[in-house]
Design a protein around this motif. Structure first.
Motif, PDB file in Angstrom:
ATOM      1  N   UNK A   1       0.835  -0.992  -0.454  1.00 10.98           N
ATOM      2  CA  UNK A   1       0.798   0.063  -0.043  1.00 10.98           C
ATOM      3  C   UNK A   1       1.559   1.417   0.210  1.00 10.98           C
ATOM      4  N   UNK A   2       1.920   1.512   0.489  1.00 13.66           N
ATOM      5  CA  UNK A   2       2.603   2.378   1.027  1.00 13.66           C
ATOM      6  C   UNK A   2       3.393   3.010  -0.492  1.00 13.66           C
TER       7      UNK A   2
ATOM      8  N   UNK B   1       2.802   1.205  -3.837  1.00 13.85           N
ATOM      9  CA  UNK B   1       1.267   2.343  -4.142  1.00 13.85           C
ATOM     10  C   UNK B   1       1.488   3.895  -4.255  1.00 13.85           C
ATOM     11  N   UNK B   2       0.965   4.016  -2.786  1.00 12.14           N
ATOM     12  CA  UNK B   2       0.945   5.902  -2.508  1.00 12.14           C
ATOM     13  C   UNK B   2       2.571   6.313  -2.493  1.00 12.14           C
ATOM     14  N   UNK B   3       2.905   5.675  -2.842  1.00 16.88           N
ATOM     15  CA  UNK B   3       4.406   6.904  -3.114  1.00 16.88           C
ATOM     16  C   UNK B   3       4.771   6.894  -4.366  1.00 16.88           C
ATOM     17  N   UNK B   4       4.451   5.799  -4.956  1.00 17.75           N
ATOM     18  CA  UNK B   4       4.669   6.082  -6.790  1.00 17.75           C
ATOM     19  C   UNK B   4       3.259   7.140  -7.029  1.00 17.75           C
TER      20      UNK B   4
ATOM     21  N   UNK C   1       1.843   9.766  -5.336  1.00 18.51           N
ATOM     22  CA  UNK C   1       1.905  10.856  -3.834  1.00 18.51           C
ATOM     23  C   UNK C   1       1.250  12.148  -4.407  1.00 18.51           C
TER      24      UNK C   1
ATOM     25  N   UNK D   1      -3.109  10.807  -5.255  1.00 20.74           N
ATOM     26  CA  UNK D   1      -3.718   9.985  -4.534  1.00 20.74           C
ATOM     27  C   UNK D   1      -3.539  10.152  -2.760  1.00 20.74           C
ATOM     28  N   UNK D   2      -1.905  10.142  -2.820  1.00 20.27           N
ATOM     29  CA  UNK D   2      -1.471   9.990  -0.960  1.00 20.27           C
ATOM     30  C   UNK D   2      -2.142  11.555  -0.928  1.00 20.27           C
ATOM     31  N   UNK D   3      -1.755  12.641  -1.313  1.00 17.64           N
ATOM     32  CA  UNK D   3      -2.574  13.835  -0.931  1.00 17.64           C
ATOM     33  C   UNK D   3      -3.062  14.365  -0.394  1.00 17.64           C
ATOM     34  N   UNK D   4      -4.467  13.834  -1.311  1.00 16.55           N
ATOM     35  CA  UNK D   4      -5.768  14.121  -1.290  1.00 16.55           C
ATOM     36  C   UNK D   4      -6.267  12.563   0.327  1.00 16.55           C
ATOM     37  N   UNK D   5      -5.610  11.377   0.137  1.00 14.89           N
ATOM     38  CA  UNK D   5      -6.091  11.020   1.267  1.00 14.89           C
ATOM     39  C   UNK D   5      -5.764  10.893   2.454  1.00 14.89           C
ATOM     40  N   UNK D   6      -4.735  12.086   2.822  1.00 16.34           N
ATOM     41  CA  UNK D   6      -4.184  12.839   3.827  1.00 16.34           C
ATOM     42  C   UNK D   6      -4.280  14.147   4.316  1.00 16.34           C
TER      43      UNK D   6
ATOM     44  N   UNK E   1      -8.351  14.350   3.444  1.00 20.43           N
ATOM     45  CA  UNK E   1      -9.232  14.066   3.632  1.00 20.43           C
ATOM     46  C   UNK E   1      -9.177  13.421   5.000  1.00 20.43           C
TER      47      UNK E   1
END
Lengths: 199, 199
Positions: free
Chosen positions: B29-30, B32-35, B37, B40-45, B47
């Motif tokens: 998961x991490x 994929x999130x870094x790929x 970043x 998806x990761x900025x949005x997740x953080x 939210x």
């Protein structure tokens, strides 16, 4: 709306797209996070933001790092003459957990694929060959997955390096430690038999 | 250190504690999130931070909401005379997805347990009984899980409401829609047989 606020719905939808999670497990994860919203969720959010901002690829090997060059490439204790070529950062991490390799890495970021139109340039193979020419490398270990794609890519790189005088090696194939023959596939058994050695 | 930066390691460790994820899936998961970043990761953080700050429990029913009282409790189109008692917000969400209930809810947040020292007060059962006395309720549906703990809790609530003149009901037990007898447990088959009805 009935499933909590719109933000919660959006969070569940985003979580459900992570590998290994689906809608049901995303709901469970989000519910647990909401229960621990002061602790775990706030921490996760802060860490994700930091990682999203700071992570990048090592300019030398493609490993993930928070600097221009990763900790492995800058470690003077690691042999500079051996490069281990892997498909993915996850494979690099797996090799580091095993702790058996003390050289440097090169992360391809995938495998050659005519179907998906992924050529040598997309995987940084020309950059790898440049690096090998520049850095006085004595051995290149092709630690690619034992799949058709992985082995095709390994053969391509081995061909490109032919005549350079560098030792090109691959991981041994055989019975995994703790493996029981009865549970192994035919291909592994055949490979282990062909590569049998004196005890 | 070799597995990326300390922040990445901390993120993996935190992710691995989420329900349904372990160390291996947390790493996937991490990565994929870094790929992804920037996306998806900025949005997740973002939210997660919003949800962590805004989520709270509905003061009336215990549902998760971003206001004092949730959308279900304030919806004038929903019957005020029927309360459906559930163990968990996840169960409330499941009932809402089914769309078959148009009354209000009461979330217990667990089940009675002598072993874990969870008594009626810990589950807000006195608050539920107050609410029932105050709000002119005609029916209480005990939609608790068909487990020993769920059914013990249901019996406790039914006993506490005895003599109040309110209809106390429970979900029917039987063969699930699409269920095949050959794959069902003996308890379900016996329950379905005992509760058989004319066609």
């Amino acid at each position: 709306m009935t499933d909590g606020s719109d933000d919660i719905q959006a969070l569940i939808a985003l979580m459900a797209r992570l590998p290994g999670l689906g809608p049901r497990s995303a709901r469970r994860v989000v519910l647990q996070l909401i229960r621990r919203r002061g602790g775990q969720m706030a921490q996760l959010a802060a860490l994700m933001e930091r990682v999203a901002q700071n992570s990048r690829e090592c300019l030398t090997c493609g490993n993930i790092t928070d600097r221009d060059t990763c900790a492995i490439c800058t470690d003077p204790a690691r042999a500079t003459g051996e490069i281990c070529v892997v498909e993915d950062v996850a494979d690099l991490w797996a090799l580091e957990r095993a702790g058996a390799f003390r050289g440097r890495y090169h992360v391809l970021g995938g495998t050659l694929s005519a179907l998906d139109e992924i050529g040598p340039e997309d995987l940084g193979i020309p950059a790898l060959i440049d690096r090998i020419a520049r850095d006085r490398i004595s051995e290149v270990i092709l630690a690619l997955n034992a799949t058709v794609e992985g082995q095709t890519t390994a053969h391509y790189i081995a061909d490109a390096l032919e005549g350079s005088g560098i030792a090109i090696t691959g991981l041994a194939q055989g019975v995994p430690i703790g493996g029981e023959l009865d549970y192994l596939d035919d291909g592994t058994i055949s490979a282990a038999l062909r590569a049998r050695r004196r005890i």
